[in-house]
Structure formats: C-alpha cells, structure tokens
Scaffold this active site. Structure first.
Site, PDB file in Angstrom:
ATOM      1  N   HIS A  65       0.809  -1.221   0.000  1.00  0.00           N
ATOM      2  CA  HIS A  65       0.000   0.000   0.000  1.00  0.00           C
ATOM      3  C   HIS A  65       0.845   1.276   0.000  1.00  0.00           C
ATOM      4  O   HIS A  65       0.312   2.367   0.145  1.00  0.00           O
ATOM      5  CB  HIS A  65      -0.942   0.011   1.205  1.00  0.00           C
ATOM      6  N   ASP A  70      -6.879   3.681   9.608  1.00  0.00           N
ATOM      7  CA  ASP A  70      -8.196   3.935   9.016  1.00  0.00           C
ATOM      8  C   ASP A  70      -8.573   2.897   7.965  1.00  0.00           C
ATOM      9  O   ASP A  70      -9.753   2.710   7.681  1.00  0.00           O
ATOM     10  CB  ASP A  70      -8.223   5.334   8.391  1.00  0.00           C
ATOM     11  N   GLU A  99     -12.152  13.342  13.078  1.00  0.00           N
ATOM     12  CA  GLU A  99     -11.537  13.505  11.757  1.00  0.00           C
ATOM     13  C   GLU A  99     -12.179  14.673  11.041  1.00  0.00           C
ATOM     14  O   GLU A  99     -13.405  14.806  11.016  1.00  0.00           O
ATOM     15  CB  GLU A  99     -11.693  12.234  10.927  1.00  0.00           C
TER      16      GLU A  99
END
Length: 516
Positions: free
Chosen positions: A86, A159, A275
C-alpha cells in the site's frame, strides 16, 4: 564468495545459489513474470522497479537466512519487506534485489510469530494488561476479528484495515483516534525483528531499546518486523457517529482543538474518534472513503459548497456497549455543546463497531468494481504546525487547491497532540504541542497523475517560501539532503542506528534514504 561479478551476472548467481539453498527448506524464491510484476509496483502505481526475485518465506528463519546470505557476499543485494503493497512511491521495492512477501507467512503457523495470539497479563487484582502477539505479515482486519473473539480490540487503529501490522508500524501509522491514543507505534509493548545483519532480536523499551525505538516509524531501515505485541482493550459494541459542517475555517479549527484537549486514555467523557475533511466542488458530497450523507441532503450540501468554495466537515464518534448505552448520548451532547457548526447541517449515525472500523472497505469495493482502484495515487500527506494552519488554509486550500481546481479526492485535515508521540522513536512530527495532519488522497488516470504531482510540489514550495515548517508523513525525498532536512535533529541518531543495525545498507532501498 569473494569474487566480484558484474551486476547482471551477480543477480543470476544470487538467484541460482539461493534457489538451491532454499529448495531444500520449503520456502520459495521466484523470478517468474507474475511474481516480478506484483513486486515491481505498489498502490501508488507511479513508480515501477523490478526485483531480481521474490521470496515467499514459510518461517522467520527464511528471512534471516536471506539477509545473512546478502551480508556474506562481496556485493550485497538489497532486500525489501512487502506487506499489502500500500505504499505509494516505491518504498517497498528492491530494484535488482529481493522482495520478501511478508503476507505469505499468514499461511504458516509454526509459532506465534506468524499468527495472532491474545493474552491477558494480570498486573494486579484490578489491573489487567491485555495484548496480542501478532505476526508482521498479518492484516489489521484479521487482528480485529481474532481479538473480538476474546471481547477485546487493539487500542490504536489504522483507518484502512487491509494493511499489514509490520507495514503500518514501520510508518508510525496515524488515524483519527491518534489525538487520544497516539499513533499505532505508541501502542506496542514488544517486537521481534530481523535486523540488517540477519539477526533475530526481541526488543522492547527495556531490552534492546535502541532497536525497538528505531524500528517504530523507521521506514524499514533497521529491521523487518516479524512479531509485534500490541495493546488491547475491552471492545465496544456500537458507535455513535456524528458529522457537522462549517463554512468558517477559524471556527472549524477552534472546535477541533477544543475537542482534542479532552484526551486522557481513561477519560470516559473523551471522544474516541475525530476527523476533519474538506468538501470541494467534486460532485457528490460522499466519496470512496466515506458515504455518510443521505442522498436527500445532497442538493443542500452542494449549494453550500458552490457558494463558499470549501466546506469543512468535522466528524466525531464515541464508542459504547451495554454498560454505557444509557449515558453515551448525554456525554456526546456535552462534548458538542457550544460548537460553531452550521445550524441544520448535523448528521448522525449509530452503527456496529466493526462496521465503523471497516468503513473504508465498501468504498474500495465500489472503486474496484469500476476499475478505479488500481490506478495512480499521487498522495501528499503533511503534518502542519497549529500556529500556521490558518496560513496553510489561506495559501494552500483557498489558494493553490481552488485555483488549480483538479482536486476531487478526499482531503483530510484534523489535529493531534504531540504528547501522544514518543520522541525516542524514528517518526518525525512538528515541534508544537498541537499539529494538524493534512492528506491529499488523490486518484488519477495513468496519463493524468503528473498534474497532481505538480500541485503537490507547488504546495511544498509554497510552505517553504512562507516558512511553514511542514513534515511529510509517508515521506518521499529524492536526495539525502531532503532526508536530512526531514529528520532534523533526529538525523544523527537515524544514521547511527543504520550503521549499527544495517551497516551494509541492505534493507528498504526503495525509501532512497541511504541508497541512490
């Protein structure tokens, strides 16, 4: 062994010798086109670097043997650990070297180092110390399900749950709970690491502490994480989830900073999640990261965005279970009392805990179905000091971003507390007590990503020109001077640890810190 070969010949010899060594031990070293293709790219789909081979280990010893072999030849080859791939700028690549596929260890469980084991250690009659020993190649989603079987869950999350434990800990990993619980690296008790020498070392704050603090946020430079002992807590059942909209940045920042000031780990009246993000002229108010707004509200929200250019979204959550379900609404009401959000633009959800933690997955599946997941991701992630966040808003968000008018992806912006970070670790953050994370999570076509890279460069150039001392999260620099500036006062310690744990500069060449 002592003879020097030209690089192409050396790679062939390496592959040949390793294949013969490994074939008798059960693990696999491959150079087939598909293995090379998968290891030569990452989530960013911007850079491509071919390794000579890919190792699919079946044990930790396999990794140790590979690193020791590289150390023992006259021209060592580079080695990079790859989790779920990733990274966005080639950080897990090993040009002409060997990529270690850490996720292959998930299929082999000869010891706790490659699996997930949950434990409770009784510190005293009323004080329990919950932890899980987790293999470095395990995905966080698997850690979640394994720990929930015991009524527990990790304290600190990422997340996106489809990342490996070793990968996130090598990068610090932040999430929207970091203001209270710190980054994931602040919630690790112990690790097993294979160093750049090939040595297997168990480390903690008390034992082999220099390696422990170096590896956490160390970008893979000092060792490969094969096991982490992570902090757990009793798992909640459900989540009260609220989103509020603002058109005034000062009020938006002030309210966020007020909310994160209540941040004690044991404070029952603190939020569990905070957030911030931006709504820009991007069509639907929802995006791949979050589908929060009801469709019936789209027109009202789009009208706001059209009128103001940018609308600021503040999202908070509080967890609860059967013991706190009667008090959670009152606690949330008290926390949100006096905030300056736009009247009539408050949205609430009540969802299961697992659904909340895995909220990004549905967006991923939607993009995959549309062929928009495996595309370039020219991301830019920054830490911005609180004292300059208004200047950043004016010059970058209302200036560069609106002027260029190409940003349609999620843009995150929310604060965290520096006291939740440990300065002994390799990760770098601004000096101020409160700082903001800003994430431009762009996706683009294969012929369009350069425009976003140009915007990223313009943002960094602007910050430098006006003295906004940003730090990159998931950093990428092309020169060692850039890395020296990034680490600042930590650079000497970082160099010292490299010389101590990986003196031949074998590990993680894709970061381009010590390798050209």
């Amino acid at each position: 062994m002592g003879e020097k070969f030209p690089t192409p010949t050396l790679l062939i010899v390496i592959f040949f010798i390793l294949s013969r060594l490994i074939s008798t031990k059960g693990y696999s070293l491959r150079d087939d086109p598909e293995s090379i293709r998968l290891a030569s790219s990452d989530y960013g789909h911007i850079l491509r670097e071919n390794p000579a081979a890919v190792l699919y280990p079946t044990s930790i010893d396999d990794i140790s043997s590979l690193i020791k072999f590289s150390n023992n030849i006259s021209t060592p080859f580079s080695i990079a650990a790859r989790g779920h791939g990733h990274s966005t700028m080639g950080q897990a690549m090993a040009p002409n070297g060997v990529v270690v596929d850490m996720m292959s260890l998930k299929n082999h469980h000869p010891s706790h180092a490659s699996g997930i084991i949950v434990n409770t250690f009784n510190l005293s009659v009323n004080n329990y110390y919950y932890y899980a020993d987790v293999g470095g190649g395990q995905l966080w989603i698997d850690v979640l399900h394994a720990t929930l079987e015991h009524g527990l869950a990790p304290v600190a999350w990422t997340d996106y749950l489809y990342l490996t434990v070793g990968g996130t800990l090598s990068n610090a990993d932040i999430s929207s709970s970091a203001f209270r619980f710190g980054p994931q690296i602040s919630n690790v008790y112990e690790m097993d690491v294979v160093t750049g020498h090939g040595d297997f070392v168990t480390c903690s704050p008390q034992n082999n502490s220099d390696l422990f603090f170096g590896v956490l946020g160390g970008l893979g430079q000092f060792g490969i994480i094969t096991r982490a002992r992570i902090a757990l807590e009793p798992a909640p059942k459900r989540v009260k989830w609220v989103r509020m909209l603002y058109n005034d940045f000062s009020a938006y920042a002030r309210d966020q900073e007020r909310l994160i000031s209540v941040n004690g780990r044991k404070q029952s009246n603190a939020l569990d999640y905070l957030e911030g993000s931006l709504l820009i002229n991007q069509g639907s108010p929802n995006n791949w990261r979050s589908s929060f707004f009801p469709q019936s509200t789209y027109s009202r929200i789009i009208s706001l965005v059209t009128k103001h250019g940018i609308i600021y979204s503040l999202e908070v959550a509080k967890y609860y279970d059967q013991h706190t379900e009667t008090t959670v609404d009152k606690e949330l009401e008290l926390l949100l009392k006096g905030l300056s959000f736009l009247p009539g633009f408050v949205f609430e959800k009540d969802v299961a805990y697992v659904e909340f933690l895995n909220r990004v997955k549905s967006g991923e599946e939607k993009l995959q179905s549309q062929g928009q997941w495996d595309v370039p991701h020219p991301w830019l992630n920054l830490f911005v000091p609180k004292s300059r966040i208004s200047d950043f808003d004016a010059g970058v968000l209302k200036g560069i971003v609106l002027k260029r008018n190409i940003t349609t992806a999620p843009v995150l912006l929310y604060p965290m507390n520096r006291t939740k970070w440990d300065d002994r670790m390799s990760a770098v953050v601004p000096e101020e007590e409160v700082f903001y994370t800003v994430g431009f999570l762009h996706s683009s076509g294969f012929d369009e990503w350069e425009a976003f890279e140009e915007q990223n460069k313009e943002i960094l150039k602007f910050c430098a020109s006006v003295g906004i001392e940003v730090k990159q999260y998931l950093p990428y620099y092309k020169t060692q001077q850039g890395w020296m500036n990034h680490f600042g006062s930590k650079w000497k310690t970082f160099q010292k640890r490299k010389a101590l744990f990986d003196p031949k500069k074998i590990l993680s060449p894709g970061q381009r810190i010590f390798n050209k």
